[in-house]
Design a protein around this motif. Sequence first.
Motif, PDB file in Angstrom:
ATOM      1  N   GLN A  90      14.914   0.733  -9.722  1.00  0.00           N
ATOM      2  CA  GLN A  90      13.707   1.002  -8.944  1.00  0.00           C
ATOM      3  C   GLN A  90      13.029   2.284  -9.419  1.00  0.00           C
ATOM      4  O   GLN A  90      12.938   3.276  -8.706  1.00  0.00           O
ATOM      5  N   ASP A  91      12.558   2.291 -10.677  1.00  0.00           N
ATOM      6  CA  ASP A  91      11.780   3.430 -11.154  1.00  0.00           C
ATOM      7  C   ASP A  91      10.308   3.150 -10.880  1.00  0.00           C
ATOM      8  O   ASP A  91       9.976   2.218 -10.162  1.00  0.00           O
ATOM      9  N   ASN A  92       9.428   3.890 -11.437  1.00  0.00           N
ATOM     10  CA  ASN A  92       8.012   3.786 -11.080  1.00  0.00           C
ATOM     11  C   ASN A  92       7.311   2.708 -11.899  1.00  0.00           C
ATOM     12  O   ASN A  92       7.087   2.890 -13.099  1.00  0.00           O
ATOM     13  N   PRO A  93       6.965   1.585 -11.291  1.00  0.00           N
ATOM     14  CA  PRO A  93       6.252   0.552 -12.034  1.00  0.00           C
ATOM     15  C   PRO A  93       4.838   1.018 -12.387  1.00  0.00           C
ATOM     16  O   PRO A  93       4.193   1.717 -11.604  1.00  0.00           O
ATOM     17  N   VAL A  94       4.395   0.648 -13.578  1.00  0.00           N
ATOM     18  CA  VAL A  94       3.061   1.079 -14.015  1.00  0.00           C
ATOM     19  C   VAL A  94       2.078  -0.084 -14.057  1.00  0.00           C
ATOM     20  O   VAL A  94       0.906   0.116 -14.376  1.00  0.00           O
ATOM     21  N   GLY A  95       2.545  -1.278 -13.780  1.00  0.00           N
ATOM     22  CA  GLY A  95       1.670  -2.440 -13.791  1.00  0.00           C
ATOM     23  C   GLY A  95       2.257  -3.550 -12.953  1.00  0.00           C
ATOM     24  O   GLY A  95       3.415  -3.475 -12.520  1.00  0.00           O
ATOM     25  N   PRO A  96       1.505  -4.607 -12.718  1.00  0.00           N
ATOM     26  CA  PRO A  96       1.993  -5.695 -11.873  1.00  0.00           C
ATOM     27  C   PRO A  96       3.118  -6.485 -12.539  1.00  0.00           C
ATOM     28  O   PRO A  96       3.150  -6.654 -13.761  1.00  0.00           O
ATOM     29  N   ILE A  97       4.066  -6.949 -11.710  1.00  0.00           N
ATOM     30  CA  ILE A  97       5.164  -7.806 -12.149  1.00  0.00           C
ATOM     31  C   ILE A  97       5.212  -8.984 -11.185  1.00  0.00           C
ATOM     32  O   ILE A  97       5.281  -8.787  -9.969  1.00  0.00           O
ATOM     33  N   TYR A  98       5.189 -10.200 -11.720  1.00  0.00           N
ATOM     34  CA  TYR A  98       5.141 -11.386 -10.874  1.00  0.00           C
ATOM     35  C   TYR A  98       6.396 -12.231 -11.087  1.00  0.00           C
ATOM     36  O   TYR A  98       6.753 -12.556 -12.213  1.00  0.00           O
ATOM     37  N   VAL A  99       7.059 -12.567  -9.984  1.00  0.00           N
ATOM     38  CA  VAL A  99       8.199 -13.484 -10.010  1.00  0.00           C
ATOM     39  C   VAL A  99       7.764 -14.741  -9.270  1.00  0.00           C
ATOM     40  O   VAL A  99       7.643 -14.728  -8.035  1.00  0.00           O
ATOM     41  N   LEU A 100       7.513 -15.816  -9.999  1.00  0.00           N
ATOM     42  CA  LEU A 100       6.934 -17.029  -9.439  1.00  0.00           C
ATOM     43  C   LEU A 100       7.915 -18.182  -9.574  1.00  0.00           C
ATOM     44  O   LEU A 100       8.274 -18.575 -10.685  1.00  0.00           O
ATOM     45  N   GLY A 101       8.373 -18.706  -8.433  1.00  0.00           N
ATOM     46  CA  GLY A 101       9.330 -19.804  -8.462  1.00  0.00           C
ATOM     47  C   GLY A 101      10.677 -19.341  -8.975  1.00  0.00           C
ATOM     48  O   GLY A 101      11.006 -18.155  -9.002  1.00  0.00           O
ATOM     49  N   GLY A 102      11.511 -20.295  -9.390  1.00  0.00           N
ATOM     50  CA  GLY A 102      12.819 -19.966  -9.941  1.00  0.00           C
ATOM     51  C   GLY A 102      13.857 -19.698  -8.871  1.00  0.00           C
ATOM     52  O   GLY A 102      13.678 -20.002  -7.688  1.00  0.00           O
ATOM     53  N   ALA A 103      14.988 -19.114  -9.297  1.00  0.00           N
ATOM     54  CA  ALA A 103      16.105 -18.847  -8.393  1.00  0.00           C
ATOM     55  C   ALA A 103      16.812 -17.582  -8.843  1.00  0.00           C
ATOM     56  O   ALA A 103      16.730 -17.178 -10.005  1.00  0.00           O
ATOM     57  N   SER A 104      17.544 -16.972  -7.898  1.00  0.00           N
ATOM     58  CA  SER A 104      18.214 -15.711  -8.200  1.00  0.00           C
ATOM     59  C   SER A 104      19.479 -15.588  -7.372  1.00  0.00           C
ATOM     60  O   SER A 104      19.495 -15.914  -6.187  1.00  0.00           O
ATOM     61  N   SER A 105      20.576 -15.132  -8.007  1.00  0.00           N
ATOM     62  CA  SER A 105      21.842 -14.915  -7.306  1.00  0.00           C
ATOM     63  C   SER A 105      22.537 -13.688  -7.894  1.00  0.00           C
ATOM     64  O   SER A 105      23.002 -13.728  -9.029  1.00  0.00           O
ATOM     65  N   PRO A 106      22.599 -12.588  -7.121  1.00  0.00           N
ATOM     66  CA  PRO A 106      21.943 -12.358  -5.828  1.00  0.00           C
ATOM     67  C   PRO A 106      20.429 -12.258  -5.987  1.00  0.00           C
ATOM     68  O   PRO A 106      19.934 -12.103  -7.102  1.00  0.00           O
ATOM     69  N   ASP A 107      19.731 -12.326  -4.857  1.00  0.00           N
ATOM     70  CA  ASP A 107      18.278 -12.362  -4.886  1.00  0.00           C
ATOM     71  C   ASP A 107      17.711 -11.013  -5.319  1.00  0.00           C
ATOM     72  O   ASP A 107      17.933  -9.992  -4.668  1.00  0.00           O
ATOM     73  N   ILE A 108      16.969 -11.003  -6.442  1.00  0.00           N
ATOM     74  CA  ILE A 108      16.318  -9.771  -6.891  1.00  0.00           C
ATOM     75  C   ILE A 108      14.808  -9.951  -6.966  1.00  0.00           C
ATOM     76  O   ILE A 108      14.093  -9.047  -7.415  1.00  0.00           O
ATOM     77  N   GLY A 109      14.315 -11.129  -6.553  1.00  0.00           N
ATOM     78  CA  GLY A 109      12.890 -11.425  -6.690  1.00  0.00           C
ATOM     79  C   GLY A 109      12.002 -10.407  -6.015  1.00  0.00           C
ATOM     80  O   GLY A 109      11.039  -9.911  -6.605  1.00  0.00           O
ATOM     81  N   SER A 110      12.323 -10.058  -4.763  1.00  0.00           N
ATOM     82  CA  SER A 110      11.476  -9.114  -4.028  1.00  0.00           C
ATOM     83  C   SER A 110      11.563  -7.714  -4.621  1.00  0.00           C
ATOM     84  O   SER A 110      10.592  -6.953  -4.596  1.00  0.00           O
ATOM     85  N   CYS A 111      12.719  -7.347  -5.164  1.00  0.00           N
ATOM     86  CA  CYS A 111      12.871  -6.026  -5.784  1.00  0.00           C
ATOM     87  C   CYS A 111      12.128  -5.938  -7.112  1.00  0.00           C
ATOM     88  O   CYS A 111      11.580  -4.883  -7.459  1.00  0.00           O
ATOM     89  N   LEU A 112      12.105  -7.040  -7.850  1.00  0.00           N
ATOM     90  CA  LEU A 112      11.518  -7.009  -9.179  1.00  0.00           C
ATOM     91  C   LEU A 112      10.008  -7.120  -9.137  1.00  0.00           C
ATOM     92  O   LEU A 112       9.312  -6.468  -9.919  1.00  0.00           O
ATOM     93  N   SER A 113       9.467  -7.916  -8.236  1.00  0.00           N
ATOM     94  CA  SER A 113       8.026  -8.152  -8.232  1.00  0.00           C
ATOM     95  C   SER A 113       7.282  -6.954  -7.660  1.00  0.00           C
ATOM     96  O   SER A 113       7.751  -6.257  -6.769  1.00  0.00           O
ATOM     97  N   SER A 114       6.114  -6.705  -8.211  1.00  0.00           N
ATOM     98  CA  SER A 114       5.207  -5.674  -7.681  1.00  0.00           C
ATOM     99  C   SER A 114       3.823  -6.026  -8.163  1.00  0.00           C
ATOM    100  O   SER A 114       3.641  -6.577  -9.246  1.00  0.00           O
ATOM    101  N   SER A 115       2.814  -5.754  -7.373  1.00  0.00           N
ATOM    102  CA  SER A 115       1.449  -6.122  -7.753  1.00  0.00           C
ATOM    103  C   SER A 115       0.487  -5.026  -7.351  1.00  0.00           C
ATOM    104  O   SER A 115       0.754  -4.215  -6.453  1.00  0.00           O
TER     105      SER A 115
END
Length: 706
Positions: free
Chosen positions: A583-608
Amino acid sequence: MDIKTGLVAAYRRYGFSLARDSARDDVLVFTLKTGYFDNAEIIKLGANSVTDDVFREFSAAGYACTVRDAKSPALAEEELFNGFFSVDSTRQRLLDDYRRFTSALVLPYGDKARYEYIKAPYHIDGKEGQKTPPEEVLSRIDEEKPILFLIEAAAGFGKTCTAQEISRLLVSNSKRLPLYAELSRNRQARIFRYILLDEIDRTFPLLSSSLVQTEIKNGRIAAILDGFDELLRKGEDSGDFENKEPMLETVSELLTGRAKVIITTRRTVLFDGDDFHKWLDRHEEDFSVVRIRIQEPKVNDWLPYERVERLKSSGLDVDAMANPVLLSYLRCIDDRSFNEAANEPETIVQSYFEYMLDRERARQDLRMTVHMQSDILRSIAKDMVVNGYTAEQRDYIVKLLLETSGKEIELARNQYATSDRPSREEIANKLASHALLDRNAAESTKIGFVNDFSLGNYVAEHISDSPEWLGDDLRFIEPAVKSYAPRAMSSRRSLFEGLSHSLPFLDERARIEISTQLIGMLPEDLANGAVEGVELSAIEVGASTIESFQFNEVIFKGCRFLKSGLTNVTFLNCRFFDCEVVQDNPVGPIYVLGGASSPDIGSCLSSSLNMDEDVPVESRGRTIERALLKRFWPAGDPITQKPSRPVYKPMKFLCQPVDGFTSAELYNGVGRLLKAGILIELNRSNLIALNAEAMSKAQLVFEGGV
């Protein structure tokens, strides 16, 4: 259909002529002329049928006569099949072919080595398989409908072994015969229909090809087309579907009735492209498709527990050893040879080649050191790279050896007694029959390396020894990388540096696979591109800046994501296993669309980023939907009318950022149009199409309604 009509149809399919239909005697007579012999089948239609006069008449005319009681047309056709196709002897011949094939695989590892089909992990129609690929095929072989089995695997990962295993299971556990077509033997032919006819004539030389094709359609013969990719010449398997469609249409012509066709192939653009999926959709009502993708082998599937633990105790990364050739060696060698290899884990790949070269000295009485053999094989690989071939006529290879390895050949000759000393040509022919060169009977006039692992080893040595090597032929680069991936970091980095001048000329997928397999890092300049279908393990994603890039259906295992290095990056239908996000400082948007995750990291990875506040959300959504729908009208068609032809778009294409819209906005826009029924998702191909029955709704979107 009455019994008489059915019998006439069955016998005529097998080339018989109806010579007598006697109501008075209640018999049918079918005749068949086969060269020197004339045969007559006299069929008694009733219990009181009189055949004596008919038998004498046809015998006097020179026919070899057989009298049979009438059976149902189905039983009669089965008897004809068994007789014409010599089922028992054909089964034995196919089993002998299987034994020869498997014996040749393990012969280099000693007399005690035993072959066993490896149960590699696989996916079937996108789901994880629980059996084995051959068992999946056999479990569906009795279904009444026609089925195309598409079995895909990387080079060297078991396609031919799987095809041979399917043949064995069919021979041993079913009433069907396999037609095993090794397409590599005909790779110089240009028309697939004729290649298939050649294979039919080779397998059943005494029968007409039309009869064989009829029995394929009836389901009595299962067609196994091994190595379909061998027919895709270099440079022709990307985007040029029109040239390949006739090949697939020839296959589809067989897929009627109860036909089963099994194709093995490496994963190519041909079978992933949009045009291929359109072709499947055109034939959706004609036949079913079962798609099996064989994954990389797991070490535990190949090696017994004790050997795996022995390698781990040596400090070796066993996952890096997941190469079929290397695992076959570690599986088949005796305990003494295995322990010697495990004692030097960093040189375990080299021990494989030293083992093979040392055995060659005894096998052929070749008086040549391991080092000398290596130099000669490297010179062959160099000539292949320079002149762009992977197999050549035996005469060419012998001449090459005499010209480039004359010193080594002369030294070898001097090791023999004068009375037994072979000629230079005899030594060159021994080398041309080397265990690491292809001596397959089907390619007896051609010489090439026995597998990509061996080819890659000597190509990699050539590349590493050549300053500023430059090339873009993946026939050589991919095997070199696969061969060096299990080695020590110093060797891998040496090859990576040797390829550094070539990397800019390769596509994103190749650059990613080369970088991750050799140095465990993504390329430094991933920007304005996309990659699909790769698998990445233990990689830091974002250690080097990735900008305006899309990962489509990529599998991430044990990876770390550094958000500060990701700018406008989309992960579409990707899968994440045991991954973490920094969780460092994102400098641009990141989109996680569909797919699957175990454990779930989708919400942590995406940023807009925040959208323009001056643009109403609803208005922007309608604009996005209009932009998406416009992509479904062929160029030149007015959007006020129904499109002139169906247009199909993959989700990955629809979600590529365009006109200032983000991937997430476009993905959500497609979702809304699907929910409204304006767009539909094609079940079998994961393509998006315009719903022709919802044109009025589409027009409302263009007019600003809905």
